[in-house]
Design an enzyme around this catalytic site. Structure first.
Site, PDB file in Angstrom:
ATOM      1  N   SER A 175      60.639   0.469  73.096  1.00 46.48           N
ATOM      2  CA  SER A 175      61.760   0.919  72.280  1.00 46.48           C
ATOM      3  C   SER A 175      62.404  -0.158  71.417  1.00 46.48           C
ATOM      4  O   SER A 175      62.935   0.143  70.355  1.00 46.48           O
ATOM      5  CB  SER A 175      62.837   1.526  73.187  1.00 46.48           C
ATOM      6  N   VAL A 200      70.284  -0.114  77.797  1.00 48.62           N
ATOM      7  CA  VAL A 200      70.449  -0.890  76.565  1.00 48.62           C
ATOM      8  C   VAL A 200      69.134  -1.074  75.806  1.00 48.62           C
ATOM      9  O   VAL A 200      69.095  -1.734  74.787  1.00 48.62           O
ATOM     10  CB  VAL A 200      71.096  -2.280  76.826  1.00 48.62           C
ATOM     11  N   TYR A 201      68.056  -0.468  76.293  1.00 50.24           N
ATOM     12  CA  TYR A 201      66.752  -0.584  75.631  1.00 50.24           C
ATOM     13  C   TYR A 201      66.533   0.530  74.612  1.00 50.24           C
ATOM     14  O   TYR A 201      65.533   1.227  74.635  1.00 50.24           O
ATOM     15  CB  TYR A 201      65.622  -0.543  76.651  1.00 50.24           C
ATOM     16  N   GLY A 202      67.446   0.711  73.703  1.00 45.87           N
ATOM     17  CA  GLY A 202      67.282   1.717  72.660  1.00 45.87           C
ATOM     18  C   GLY A 202      67.091   3.113  73.241  1.00 45.87           C
ATOM     19  O   GLY A 202      67.843   3.544  74.106  1.00 45.87           O
ATOM     20  N   ASN A 237      64.782   4.082  75.173  1.00 39.40           N
ATOM     21  CA  ASN A 237      63.857   3.923  76.293  1.00 39.40           C
ATOM     22  C   ASN A 237      64.011   4.982  77.372  1.00 39.40           C
ATOM     23  O   ASN A 237      63.030   5.617  77.775  1.00 39.40           O
ATOM     24  CB  ASN A 237      64.050   2.523  76.874  1.00 39.40           C
TER      25      ASN A 237
END
Length: 113
Positions: free
Chosen positions: A34, A66-68, A70
């Protein structure tokens, strides 16, 4: 012990805690699906990566909010391929916040988060 989900897998396993599940010693870090590593592929392209990780015996997936997109992507994947969810131990990190203004990283542990 080795993860024998697939006969050719040689990834050793570790037990989480005293009574927890056994998981592969090496997790699949899903962040790169991501963010951080160039252009993000289509959902179908990224689903193929997840399929291959499982095929290779990497069935301990690590994600974070916080991984887009994801975690949304993993949700779509498991909804489309529910049989794969049974094979995966899914871990997530939460509480990490990136400020849109300063790009600084902080941790939130409050109930509102």
């Amino acid at each position: 012990m080795c993860n024998r989900l697939f006969n050719h897998s040689l990834i050793s396993e570790r037990q989480l805690g005293k009574n927890g599940p056994k998981v592969p010693a090496i997790s699949y870090g899903a962040m790169g699906l991501s963010i951080s590593y160039g252009t993000t592929g289509s959902d179908e392209e990224r689903f193929k990566v997840l399929d291959r990780a499982i095929e290779l015996g990497s069935t301990y997936f690590d994600s974070a909010d916080v991984y887009g997109d994801n975690e949304d992507l993993l949700g779509k994947y498991f909804k489309k391929y529910p049989e794969q969810r049974k094979k995966v131990f899914l871990a997530t990190k939460f509480g990490g916040v990136v400020s849109p203004d300063t790009k600084s990283y902080s941790i939130r542990g409050d109930a509102q988060y």
